[in-house]
Design a protein around this motif. Structure first.
Motif: not given
Length: 358
Positions: A9-13, A30-35
């Protein structure tokens, strides 16, 4: 054979990884990323894409339906009320922007929108800067990062007139204010300070770190080499970076082995002479008479255009082109030699010092 796959997962930073079973549904990403990033999905819409293709929040479709395999890469964005921002902005937004007494007040008033994004979200704190203009953490981070990427290290208020589109504020913000308003993470602060340092070393003008608290400070030309840190109030010498032990109006800091000269002055006064056509003793380094960029002469005649501002001037006599574009002297180098330039006669507020081979 493993029943799990790992997704990047790449956030840009920054990059991170999540582990999922191969049979997982897309919704589980989505659930894992939100957590993982503490994102409130009731307020913010998570947006994930793979090679430009956005993934739906689906309880039915599996990872394989979207070609997601072991080590597939996902780009993450989060849609906030009013627009889409990269995760670096989300971190800044979620940080607790606080007032800084004497410098910054905080507002959420709809009548005071962010000067860059023009958003006036009543749930998002924005800073009212010392000049009176308002900016939020996200915009401050993005604006300053763009300045640093352009090689700059001064942070000037970006406010513009809504009718003319021209800048209507030239107030310079101290870095400790920028850092506070941007709500920088430890990593972002390290990134910013490293870039400030790099840009400064390239341009070497008007910027030093306080030896006590390391806040970046600017020099007031009226105070000579004496600098008062705006954060910790330490008085120190611009030239040697030690405590100032003499009176504040003295050129010399009082430390016995400090001659009070900064790098610019040493370069201009100590650079070796060279022959340029008919002139046998011309300094090999000059400051552009207009923008004060330091330029090192390599070959050819003394007529040149400054690499920084394109101002045309003679390296020997320092006179500039006329309004008609004509040179004020012949290129043979038999014009009067201008003396070595002194720092006291150069504006420390506009200097961009960088050695450029011409």
């Amino acid at each position: 054979m493993s029943k799990f796959i790992q997704l990047e997962v790449n956030t840009g930073a920054a990059k991170t990884w999540i582990l999922l079973e191969k049979t997982s549904k897309v919704a589980e990403i989505f659930t894992k990323v939100a957590k993982m990033y503490a994102i409130d999905r009731q307020l913010n819409n998570i947006m994930l894409s793979n090679q430009g293709r956005y993934l739906p929040f689906s309880q039915c479709e599996s990872l394989g339906d979207y070609g997601l395999t072991h080590l597939s890469k996902l780009d993450l964005q989060v849609a906030l009320p009013g627009g889409i921002w990269p995760l670096t902005a989300i971190k800044a937004r979620k940080a607790d922007l606080r007032p800084l007494p004497g410098f910054i007040t905080v507002t959420t008033s709809p009548a005071e929108p962010d000067m860059i994004s023009l958003e006036a979200d009543p749930y998002e704190k924005r800073a009212r800067m010392p000049c009176g203009h308002v900016i939020g953490p996200s915009s401050m981070t993005s604006y300053c990062r763009s300045l640093l990427s352009e090689g700059k290290f001064k942070f000037v208020c970006p406010s513009v007139d809504s009718k003319t589109g021209k800048s209507n504020c030239d107030k310079q913000w101290e870095y400790f204010l920028v850092r506070h308003v941007a709500c920088l993470s430890i990593e972002e602060n390290q990134e910013f300070e490293k870039k400030i340092s790099e840009n400064y070393l390239k341009k070497a003008e008007g910027l030093q770190q306080c030896p006590s608290c390391t806040v970046w400070c600017f020099k007031d030309s009226k105070m000579g080499n004496f600098v008062r840190c705006p954060m910790c109030k330490t008085g120190f010498c611009w030239a040697c970076l030690r405590d100032w032990i003499a009176s504040n109006n003295s050129r010399n800091c009082g430390n016995l082995d400090c001659d009070g000269r900064e790098n610019r002055e040493k370069i201009l006064t100590e650079c070796p002479p060279k022959k340029i056509h008919g002139c046998a003793d011309c300094p090999s380094i000059r400051a552009c008479p207009k923008c004060l960029l330091l330029v090192e002469h390599k070959d050819m005649c003394g007529h040149m255009n400054c690499p920084g501002c394109q101002y045309g001037f003679c390296f020997i006599c320092l006179r500039g082109k006329t309004s008609s574009g004509a040179w004020p002297c012949p290129y043979l180098g038999n014009c009067p030699l201008a003396p070595r330039q002194a720092v006291d006669r150069l504006s420390s507020l506009t200097t961009e010092m960088r050695l450029v081979d011409v």
